[in-house]
Design a protein around this motif. Structure first.
Motif, short mmCIF file in Angstrom:
data_model
loop_
_atom_site.label_atom_id
_atom_site.label_comp_id
_atom_site.label_asym_id
_atom_site.label_seq_id
_atom_site.Cartn_x
_atom_site.Cartn_y
_atom_site.Cartn_z
N THR A 55 28.74 24.79 56.28
CA THR A 55 28.55 25.10 54.74
C THR A 55 29.95 25.25 54.25
O THR A 55 31.06 25.21 54.73
N ASP A 56 29.57 25.76 52.91
CA ASP A 56 30.82 26.04 51.94
C ASP A 56 31.74 24.81 51.73
O ASP A 56 32.96 25.10 51.49
N LEU A 57 31.17 23.61 51.79
CA LEU A 57 32.00 22.66 51.69
C LEU A 57 32.35 22.16 50.12
O LEU A 57 33.41 21.84 49.87
N ARG A 58 31.47 22.57 49.35
CA ARG A 58 31.67 22.48 47.88
C ARG A 58 32.89 23.15 47.30
O ARG A 58 33.33 22.81 46.55
N ALA A 59 32.57 24.27 47.84
CA ALA A 59 33.67 25.36 47.47
C ALA A 59 35.10 24.76 47.78
O ALA A 59 36.11 25.11 46.95
N VAL A 83 25.34 13.33 62.84
CA VAL A 83 26.01 14.16 61.65
C VAL A 83 24.99 13.61 60.48
O VAL A 83 24.82 12.55 60.16
N ARG A 84 24.57 14.58 59.73
CA ARG A 84 23.45 14.55 58.51
C ARG A 84 24.04 15.41 57.39
O ARG A 84 24.76 16.35 57.70
N SER A 85 24.16 14.90 56.16
CA SER A 85 24.77 15.47 55.09
C SER A 85 23.47 15.70 54.31
O SER A 85 22.65 15.05 53.98
N PHE A 86 23.57 16.95 53.57
CA PHE A 86 22.48 17.69 52.75
C PHE A 86 23.26 17.76 51.23
O PHE A 86 24.25 18.12 51.27
N GLU A 87 22.39 17.55 50.04
CA GLU A 87 22.78 17.76 48.88
C GLU A 87 23.16 19.04 48.56
O GLU A 87 24.49 19.23 48.18
N GLN A 88 22.17 20.05 48.63
CA GLN A 88 22.77 21.45 48.44
C GLN A 88 22.38 22.37 49.64
O GLN A 88 23.53 23.05 49.99
N GLY A 125 27.08 18.56 42.23
CA GLY A 125 26.46 18.75 43.56
C GLY A 125 24.93 18.18 43.88
O GLY A 125 24.55 18.40 45.03
N PHE A 126 24.49 17.10 43.07
CA PHE A 126 23.41 16.40 43.21
C PHE A 126 23.91 14.82 43.28
O PHE A 126 24.47 14.47 42.10
N VAL A 127 23.27 14.16 44.08
CA VAL A 127 23.50 12.84 44.22
C VAL A 127 22.49 11.96 43.34
O VAL A 127 21.43 12.47 43.35
N ALA A 128 22.87 10.98 42.90
CA ALA A 128 22.06 10.12 41.88
C ALA A 128 21.04 9.53 42.89
O ALA A 128 21.06 9.40 44.10
#
Length: 201
Positions: A55-59, A83-88, A125-128
């Motif tokens: 986590t803490d990737l967006r920071a 590997v899975r990616s999640f929006e928030q 931080g939110f994907v289309a």
């Protein structure tokens, strides 16, 4: 572990193996920075699993992530890595998933390269939605699920309803200062409604 990769350093070391076997996972994040990345490894022989969240990737606005996975010494040589990616959050909207099988023996560092694609044009931080996310307006950073709903004629929180919370919007009213009939309209601050007299008053 910082020299597992030829370019760059290892950002996270996962797994409880002794380190004599390493799976070097390089993940390229295209178009967005997820809130959570989940590594899921499975031993092909025993079906035993290892799961860890990063986590803490967006920071850090991470775009490329390098992980070192140390398989338990009891695992076989054949391992599946997902590997899975999640929006928030790690329990939120999943954006992408990538799987690769590897064979890693003692004394080896085996690469696993993955690409996870998405689009977050406004970087909120939110994907289309057309890329599997939940953002209904990827061109406005103020519009996303859970955003404050303003009185502005648009759906700010992506629940398919605009201007909820302003039930008198558009209904008839009597302006207190002019005693003229009018309708309730959005205030300039977009946080309430005001009575606007009609032009014929």
């Amino acid at each position: 572990m910082t020299r597992v990769f030829e370019v760059g350093t290892t950002e996270a070391v996962l797994g409880d193996g002794s380190g004599c076997r390493v799976v070097a996972v390089s993940t390229a994040l295209l178009g967005f920075t997820p809130g959570c990345l989940r590594l899921h490894a499975r031993d092909a022989a025993s079906d035993k699993e290892f799961i860890a969240d990063v986590t803490d990737l967006r920071a850090r606005q991470a775009r490329d992530l390098r992980l070192a996975f140390l398989p338990p010494d009891s695992w076989s040589s054949d391992i599946g890595v997902t590997v899975r990616s999640f929006e928030q959050r790690c329990d939120g909207v999943q954006i992408g998933v990538f799987h690769q099988g590897v064979t890693v023996r003692p004394g080896q560092v085996v690469p696993a390269s993955m690409t996870l694609d998405g689009r977050d044009a406004d970087n909120d931080g939110f994907v289309a939605r057309n890329f599997g996310g939940s953002d209904c307006r990827d061109d406005l950073a103020t519009v996303f699920p859970g955003a404050p709903e303003l009185c502005n004629g648009q759906d700010d929180n992506c629940d398919s309803v605009q201007d909820e919370g302003y039930p008198n919007l558009g209904s008839a009213c009597l302006d207190a200062s002019t005693q003229c009939a009018g309708t309730y309209q959005c205030s300039p601050e977009q946080d309430s409604t005001v009575c606007v007299p009609s032009g014929s008053c």
